[in-house]
Design a protein around this motif. Structure first.
Motif, PDB file in Angstrom:
ATOM      1  N   LEU A 140       0.841  -1.189   0.000  1.00  0.00           N
ATOM      2  CA  LEU A 140       0.000   0.000   0.000  1.00  0.00           C
ATOM      3  C   LEU A 140       0.876   1.237   0.000  1.00  0.00           C
ATOM      4  CD1 LEU A 140      -2.863  -1.007   2.437  1.00  0.00           C
ATOM      5  CD2 LEU A 140      -3.079  -0.444   0.032  1.00  0.00           C
ATOM      6  N   LEU A 141       2.026   1.115   0.660  1.00  0.00           N
ATOM      7  CA  LEU A 141       2.999   2.199   0.581  1.00  0.00           C
ATOM      8  C   LEU A 141       3.636   2.179  -0.799  1.00  0.00           C
ATOM      9  CD1 LEU A 141       4.714   1.951   4.103  1.00  0.00           C
ATOM     10  CD2 LEU A 141       3.024   3.599   3.344  1.00  0.00           C
ATOM     11  N   ALA A 142       3.806   0.948  -1.267  1.00  0.00           N
ATOM     12  CA  ALA A 142       4.432   0.831  -2.576  1.00  0.00           C
ATOM     13  C   ALA A 142       3.538   1.304  -3.699  1.00  0.00           C
ATOM     14  CB  ALA A 142       4.802  -0.616  -2.812  1.00  0.00           C
ATOM     15  N   VAL A 143       2.084   1.269  -3.289  1.00  0.00           N
ATOM     16  CA  VAL A 143       1.036   1.825  -4.156  1.00  0.00           C
ATOM     17  C   VAL A 143       0.550   3.089  -3.460  1.00  0.00           C
ATOM     18  CG1 VAL A 143      -1.371   1.487  -4.840  1.00  0.00           C
ATOM     19  CG2 VAL A 143       0.100  -0.495  -4.402  1.00  0.00           C
ATOM     20  N   HIS A 151       8.593  12.852  -8.412  1.00  0.00           N
ATOM     21  CA  HIS A 151       9.365  12.081  -7.440  1.00  0.00           C
ATOM     22  C   HIS A 151       9.898  12.898  -6.277  1.00  0.00           C
ATOM     23  CE1 HIS A 151      10.129   8.661 -10.572  1.00  0.00           C
ATOM     24  NE2 HIS A 151       8.860   8.808 -10.240  1.00  0.00           N
ATOM     25  N   THR A 152      10.466  14.081  -6.547  1.00  0.00           N
ATOM     26  CA  THR A 152      10.970  14.879  -5.428  1.00  0.00           C
ATOM     27  C   THR A 152       9.821  15.433  -4.603  1.00  0.00           C
ATOM     28  OG1 THR A 152      12.936  15.493  -6.716  1.00  0.00           O
ATOM     29  CG2 THR A 152      12.467  16.793  -4.763  1.00  0.00           C
ATOM     30  N   LEU A 153       8.810  15.960  -5.255  1.00  0.00           N
ATOM     31  CA  LEU A 153       7.662  16.521  -4.544  1.00  0.00           C
ATOM     32  C   LEU A 153       6.919  15.452  -3.753  1.00  0.00           C
ATOM     33  CD1 LEU A 153       5.851  18.940  -3.924  1.00  0.00           C
ATOM     34  CD2 LEU A 153       4.682  18.537  -6.107  1.00  0.00           C
ATOM     35  N   ASN A 154       6.966  14.218  -4.235  1.00  0.00           N
ATOM     36  CA  ASN A 154       6.292  13.135  -3.529  1.00  0.00           C
ATOM     37  C   ASN A 154       6.832  12.930  -2.121  1.00  0.00           C
ATOM     38  OD1 ASN A 154       4.559  10.474  -3.664  1.00  0.00           O
ATOM     39  ND2 ASN A 154       6.579   9.809  -2.988  1.00  0.00           N
ATOM     40  N   VAL A 155       8.121  13.199  -1.907  1.00  0.00           N
ATOM     41  CA  VAL A 155       8.746  12.852  -0.625  1.00  0.00           C
ATOM     42  C   VAL A 155       8.097  13.581   0.554  1.00  0.00           C
ATOM     43  CG1 VAL A 155      10.897  12.828   0.695  1.00  0.00           C
ATOM     44  CG2 VAL A 155      10.906  12.154  -1.718  1.00  0.00           C
ATOM     45  N   PRO A 156       7.958  14.912   0.532  1.00  0.00           N
ATOM     46  CA  PRO A 156       7.257  15.535   1.660  1.00  0.00           C
ATOM     47  C   PRO A 156       5.785  15.143   1.738  1.00  0.00           C
ATOM     48  CG  PRO A 156       7.705  17.160  -0.067  1.00  0.00           C
ATOM     49  CD  PRO A 156       8.486  15.927  -0.407  1.00  0.00           C
ATOM     50  N   LEU A 157       5.155  14.955   0.588  1.00  0.00           N
ATOM     51  CA  LEU A 157       3.730  14.614   0.594  1.00  0.00           C
ATOM     52  C   LEU A 157       3.486  13.194   1.089  1.00  0.00           C
ATOM     53  CD1 LEU A 157       2.689  16.274  -2.783  1.00  0.00           C
ATOM     54  CD2 LEU A 157       2.329  17.155  -0.467  1.00  0.00           C
ATOM     55  N   ALA A 158       4.442  12.295   0.838  1.00  0.00           N
ATOM     56  CA  ALA A 158       4.303  10.906   1.279  1.00  0.00           C
ATOM     57  C   ALA A 158       4.349  10.782   2.789  1.00  0.00           C
ATOM     58  CB  ALA A 158       5.411  10.049   0.662  1.00  0.00           C
ATOM     59  N   THR A 214      10.143   2.111   3.761  1.00  0.00           N
ATOM     60  CA  THR A 214       9.543   2.674   2.557  1.00  0.00           C
ATOM     61  C   THR A 214       8.602   3.813   2.914  1.00  0.00           C
ATOM     62  OG1 THR A 214       7.656   1.163   2.577  1.00  0.00           O
ATOM     63  CG2 THR A 214       9.621   0.453   1.368  1.00  0.00           C
ATOM     64  N   MET A 215       8.360   4.656   1.948  1.00  0.00           N
ATOM     65  CA  MET A 215       7.295   5.655   2.020  1.00  0.00           C
ATOM     66  C   MET A 215       6.460   5.508   0.750  1.00  0.00           C
ATOM     67  SD  MET A 215       9.417   9.195   1.193  1.00  0.00           S
ATOM     68  CE  MET A 215      10.783   8.872   2.323  1.00  0.00           C
ATOM     69  N   PRO A 216       5.188   5.911   0.783  1.00  0.00           N
ATOM     70  CA  PRO A 216       4.297   5.622  -0.346  1.00  0.00           C
ATOM     71  C   PRO A 216       4.491   6.540  -1.538  1.00  0.00           C
ATOM     72  CG  PRO A 216       3.105   6.827   1.335  1.00  0.00           C
ATOM     73  CD  PRO A 216       4.464   6.539   1.911  1.00  0.00           C
ATOM     74  N   TRP A 217       3.946   6.117  -2.665  1.00  0.00           N
ATOM     75  CA  TRP A 217       3.840   6.958  -3.854  1.00  0.00           C
ATOM     76  C   TRP A 217       2.448   7.588  -3.823  1.00  0.00           C
ATOM     77  CZ3 TRP A 217       6.145   4.826  -9.045  1.00  0.00           C
ATOM     78  CH2 TRP A 217       7.487   4.498  -8.854  1.00  0.00           C
TER      79      TRP A 217
END
Length: 434
Positions: A9-12, A205-212, A386-389
């Motif tokens: 679910l994190l991977a998704v 990808h970069t923006l995803n990191v804080p949002l994840a 892991t952190m999610p996408w």
């Protein structure tokens, strides 16, 4: 790419022949079915063409035309193809499935569905029906050359926090600048490269990191009318870490001209740089250039300072769909090809060893992952790091706008705070339909 459910679910995550009409079944003979496959991962185009050729040799009644277009043009071209006579039969989902309902075949009855890793079908399920096949679990972080770090005397096992990675990069840059590594690595000019020109790098990808670390899933973000982005200072720190050890550190506007080829083929692959933000999907590309170089690669965490540091981001990067408007014979042949590639013994070997994928299915236990970067992704998943996408929850059209906002920050067009304001405004405008 915790408990299996939680982790996933994190991977998704070139061209082959001429397109042959709207999957009409026309081919070299009256009985031959033609499938037009359109996908967006240029890094696997050669290997995928080989897989297609293998299938056609074994199934002479099927002809598969493979076309690959990556980057910003994919979604635009896909939508144009779907409404034209020059259509496609299997395609990579380039948008939210809710925007594609007229062109997605119900795949719920396909045998692979019961083998899909738990949680991996969430983003392609509507009203209980499955409309897309998960192609692979992918993960991204800071891909690095293990031998360069070893030559610099840096113990990468200690690089599990923002501060440790920052200090290591500073140490490595000092050794590069002093010429200490020149004899062994004559082309090494900077610690890292950052492909800001490719919109998915900054805008996804970069923006995803804080949002994840703010949203639990793509679905939660998709259901939001506004972009929170509460970790703004940590986001600024991340952009700083990704850019201040590049050769463009004194003029970040130059990063806006750096693309995938510059960062990977002209960067990592020739040891001009030691690090770039990328994922395991670059394994086949590196292997095509130099198997020796590919074997040197590992993945460092992509850290959100003080929030979540010893992690990579993992998710289902793309799904393959079958065009519901294709002829029935073509749809059936398309489904048979997908089942062969992802579920047959022969296909599984291709998926893991040639395409370099981390399987999104549970029935691959007897297949050993050999790609070094895919092994790394699997390791992070197994260790629960892991952190999610959540970027899959962006409204349609947000990626290029978000990338332009971040590129504007690099060029000096915007201050950081102005960039954040633009990111939020663009999100809200798309959600409201403005």
């Amino acid at each position: 790419m915790k408990k299996k459910k939680v982790s996933i679910l994190l991977a998704v995550s070139m061209t082959a022949g001429m397109l042959a009409g709207c999957g009409s079944g026309s081919g070299d003979s009256a009985d031959q079915v033609t499938i037009n496959l359109y996908q967006n991962k240029a890094e696997i185009s050669t290997q995928l063409q080989t897989a297609v050729d293998t299938y056609m040799e074994e199934n002479p009644d099927v002809k598969i035309n493979l076309e690959t277009i990556s980057g910003n043009d994919y979604n635009t071209n896909l939508k144009a193809k779907l409404i034209s006579d020059n259509s496609v039969d299997i395609y990579a989902l380039g948008d939210n499935v809710t925007n594609m309902t007229d062109y997605v075949e119900d795949l719920s009855d396909q045998p692979w569905v019961e083998n899909a890793v738990e949680g991996s079908l969430e983003d392609v399920t509507l009203d209980g029906k499955v409309y897309g096949m998960p192609v692979s679990v992918e993960g991204y972080g800071l891909v690095y050359n293990k031998e360069i770090f070893e030559a610099a005397g840096i113990d990468v096992s200690t690089l599990t926090s923002y501060d440790a990675i920052d200090q290591a990069f500073a140490d490595l840059q000092e050794q590069i600048d002093s010429g200490k590594l020149k004899d062994k690595y004559p082309q090494l000019e900077a610690v890292e490269e950052y492909a800001a020109k490719d919109t998915y790098i900054p805008g996804l990808h970069t923006l995803n990191v804080p949002l994840a670390n703010e949203y639990s899933s793509a679905t939660e973000l998709r259901n939001s009318d506004e972009l929170g982005l509460k970790y703004t200072e940590e986001f600024k720190d991340l952009l700083d870490l990704l850019t201040k050890y590049t050769s463009s550190k004194d003029d970040l506007s130059k990063l806006n001209a750096v693309d995938f080829s510059t960062a990977v083929g002209g960067g990592l692959a020739i040891e001009r740089v030691a690090v770039t933000q990328q994922g395991n999907w670059i394994g086949p590309e590196l292997k095509n250039i130099s198997e020796e170089i590919a074997d040197k690669m590992g993945i460092l965490p992509i850290p959100l300072k003080g929030v979540k540091e010893d992690c990579i981001a993992t998710g289902i990067s793309i799904y393959w769909c079958v065009n519901s408007k294709s002829d029935d014979k073509v749809k059936e042949a398309s489904k048979e090809f997908l089942n062969w590639l992802f579920q047959s013994d022969e296909g599984k070997q291709i998926v893991v060893n040639e395409l370099g994928f981390v399987p999104a299915f549970t029935n691959y236990d007897d297949i050993e992952i050999t790609d070094p970067l895919s092994k790394e992704v699997k390791r992070y998943i197994d260790e629960g790091k892991t952190m999610p996408w959540v970027m899959g929850g962006f409204p349609s059209g947000y990626e290029p706008l978000a990338a332009a906002d971040i590129q504007g920050y690099f060029s000096g067009q915007y201050t950081f705070d102005q960039m954040v304001d633009h990111l939020r405004t663009d999100f809200a405008d798309l959600k409201s339909g403005n």
